[in-house]
Write an enzyme that holds these catalytic residues in place. Structure first.
Site, PDB file in Angstrom:
ATOM      1  N   ASP A 146     -28.155  12.771  53.137  1.00  0.00           N
ATOM      2  CA  ASP A 146     -29.129  12.809  52.057  1.00  0.00           C
ATOM      3  C   ASP A 146     -29.832  14.160  52.000  1.00  0.00           C
ATOM      4  OD1 ASP A 146     -30.829  11.263  50.057  1.00  0.00           O
ATOM      5  OD2 ASP A 146     -32.375  11.921  51.461  1.00  0.00           O
ATOM      6  N   GLU A 196     -25.090  15.531  50.014  1.00  0.00           N
ATOM      7  CA  GLU A 196     -25.705  15.503  48.684  1.00  0.00           C
ATOM      8  C   GLU A 196     -26.387  16.850  48.447  1.00  0.00           C
ATOM      9  OE1 GLU A 196     -29.044  12.811  46.369  1.00  0.00           O
ATOM     10  OE2 GLU A 196     -29.477  13.617  48.352  1.00  0.00           O
TER      11      GLU A 196
END
Length: 537
Positions: free
Chosen positions: A202, A271
């Site tokens: 993330d 990401e």
């Protein structure tokens, strides 16, 4: 023995948002045993693995992306034993498990932060990003939070500000401190030792900040692939030069890759939310010593259409060189693609699916995408996402893509739970329930199953190069080539029939699933509105 350590190249990963997937214990919240109970369904899609959104111990201010214990399961999702069972059962079905690792920040309830904020001289005083105020008491610089407002929060104990790129309850870890790097890598190893096959990382470009705390300059325009680009959010008004994507991050990613290389067959997908996301993707996946794959927000925006897709894909191909992309057109942070790209028919959804699954790279599919679910419309009083609550009504947040999975059209709460779910089931989703689409050979669900089943036996789609060819407006024509084999993919992304002229020698239909196929006239291909076809060269 690892049969294929590079299984991730060309793999299709199914993203499960656990709290909305299936509730096994009747508390209205999905859980890990619920995922285990639905593994046969996931396997039936012919995907290669599962990406599990966070299930770690958390106060759930940001629904698991605020971690309070990196080595345990939050009780609402189950136990470590439940996770071990999920791993075992998934592996029995040939499914890999990737977990969502949140490295750049923790919860403010994590013991590390509790200790860090207690004083300026404790052992973890420098584990987070602390800074003195300016002489007038204001924030150290102009950095902004993705969720709106300053990225700095005042702490009365230390009489300093701490950095939070997201919620104030998500303080940023100080990766300039080697002890922090060592600790988070140790936590990653904890899950590797439990048998996970990889990590979705993330906000991975947020780990490091500029140590001089220099102000970000203004942004002249909203850049490609950035996050927080909605104009009601001031985050879009800055060029994020200093608050993320710092050069030191590359060395940390090399350390991370060195750890994963000790566990053959494991992988990472990062990401990337950045003002220059495509270049960052290239930097983070180059040379085989950092991330295995990366994806950006470029196909997660409202922009769509043949020209946009062609430009985006070509730009990524030009920049990535030896890197490997991972494509996604939906996830838990953005409006569902059916609504975002205004897909009004199943044929449109099948055209977008065909494009996604024939690009060079790996693919992430978000739960419910295979059903063609539209964005759920929720009342303000139903919202729980702090992002949406903060920017309502101009932006309604992420709850609309996170409502419960629809398993059955004749059961309460869509078969998701026996209790009132944490978010309401959207009434317009019932007609797309799994139980209904299971019985319909023309459904979007069956299109995904059949296409994915065919795709996994096409090495040219898993590993081949990609090249675009000239085609009429609102169409795409590209080829994938590998070891002497070529496939031509033709897509009509319009409401009107179209004729496409294919390169010489490509007029043999490729034995694709039933919904794929136009009408051939020699080297001419006639496609109906939103029609697709694939031919062998």
């Amino acid at each position: 023995m690892i049969r294929n350590p590079d299984w991730w190249r060309g793999a299709v990963i199914y993203q499960v948002y656990p709290r909305s997937f299936y509730d096994s214990n009747g508390d209205g919240i999905g859980d890990l045993p619920g995922v285990t109970a639905k593994l046969d369904y996931i396997a039936s899609l012919n995907v290669d693995g599962i990406w599990l959104s966070p299930f770690f111990t958390s106060p759930m201010k940001d629904f698991g992306y605020d971690v309070a214990d990196y080595r345990n399961v939050d009780p609402i999702f189950g136990t470590l034993e439940d996770f071990d069972t999920l791993i075992d059962e998934a592996h029995k079905r040939g499914l890999k498990i990737m977990i969502d690792q949140v490295l750049s920040h923790s919860s403010d309830q994590h013991p590390w932060f509790v200790e860090s904020r207690a004083s300026r001289d404790n052992p973890k005083a420098d584990w987070y990003v602390w800074a003195d105020p300016k002489d007038d008491g204001t924030e150290p610089n102009n950095w902004l939070s993705v969720f709106g407002g300053p990225a700095w929060a005042w702490d009365s104990r230390r009489k300093q500000y701490y950095l939070h790129n997201f919620l104030a309850s998500q303080p940023d870890l100080n990766f300039h401190n080697p002890e922090v790097q060592d600790q988070v890598l140790s936590d990653v190893q904890f899950w590797l030792d439990r048998g996970v096959d990889g990590f979705r990382l993330d906000a991975i470009n947020f780990c490091f900040h500029d140590s001089k705390l220099r102000d970000n300059p203004p942004s002249v325009s909203v850049a490609e692939g950035s996050i927080g680009v909605r104009q009601e959010n001031p985050y879009a008004y800055q060029f994020h030069k200093y608050d993320k994507t710092q050069p030191e991050n590359l060395d940390f990613l090399r350390r991370l890759r060195a750890l994963l290389d000790q566990y053959p067959g494991t992988t990472t997908v990062g990401e990337i939310g950045d003002d220059h996301s495509l270049q960052t993707m290239a930097d983070y996946t180059s040379d085989g010593d950092k991330l295995h794959m990366a994806y950006s927000f470029d196909l997660l925006t409202e922009q769509h259409g043949a020209d946009f897709f062609r430009k985006t894909i070509n730009t990524i191909e030009d920049k990535l060189t030896d890197g490997w992309p991972c494509w996604a057109i939906g996830n838990h942070d953005v409006t569902r693609v059916t609504t975002r790209w205004d897909a009004r028919t199943d044929q449109q959804l099948k055209a977008y699916m065909t494009m996604l699954l024939t690009l060079r790279g790996s693919v992430c599919i978000y739960q419910g995408e295979e059903l063609g679910l539209p964005e759920a419309e929720l009342a303000y009083e139903d919202l729980v996402d702090p992002y949406g609550i903060n920017f309502w009504p101009e932006y309604k947040g992420r709850d609309g893509c996170r409502t419960p999975m629809l398993w059955h059209d004749q059961k309460a709460h869509g078969g998701f739970s026996d209790a009132q779910p944490w978010l309401p089931v959207y009434e317009n989703h019932y007609s797309a329930a799994v139980a209904l689409q299971d019985e319909d050979e023309q459904s979007v669900l069956e299109a995904y199953r059949s296409f994915l089943g065919w795709r996994r036996n096409q090495p040219v789609l898993l590993k081949g190069d990609i090249k675009f060819h000239k085609s009429p407006e609102d169409t795409l024509l590209y080829s994938r080539s590998y070891e002497g084999e070529t496939l031509f993919i033709a897509l009509n992304l319009s409401d009107n029939p179209v004729t496409i002229h294919l390169p010489s020698g490509s007029a043999q239909v490729a034995g694709t699933p039933d919904f794929v196929g136009g009408q051939w006239r020699g080297q001419k291909l006639q496609l109906e509105a939103w029609g697709v076809d694939i031919a062998r060269g």
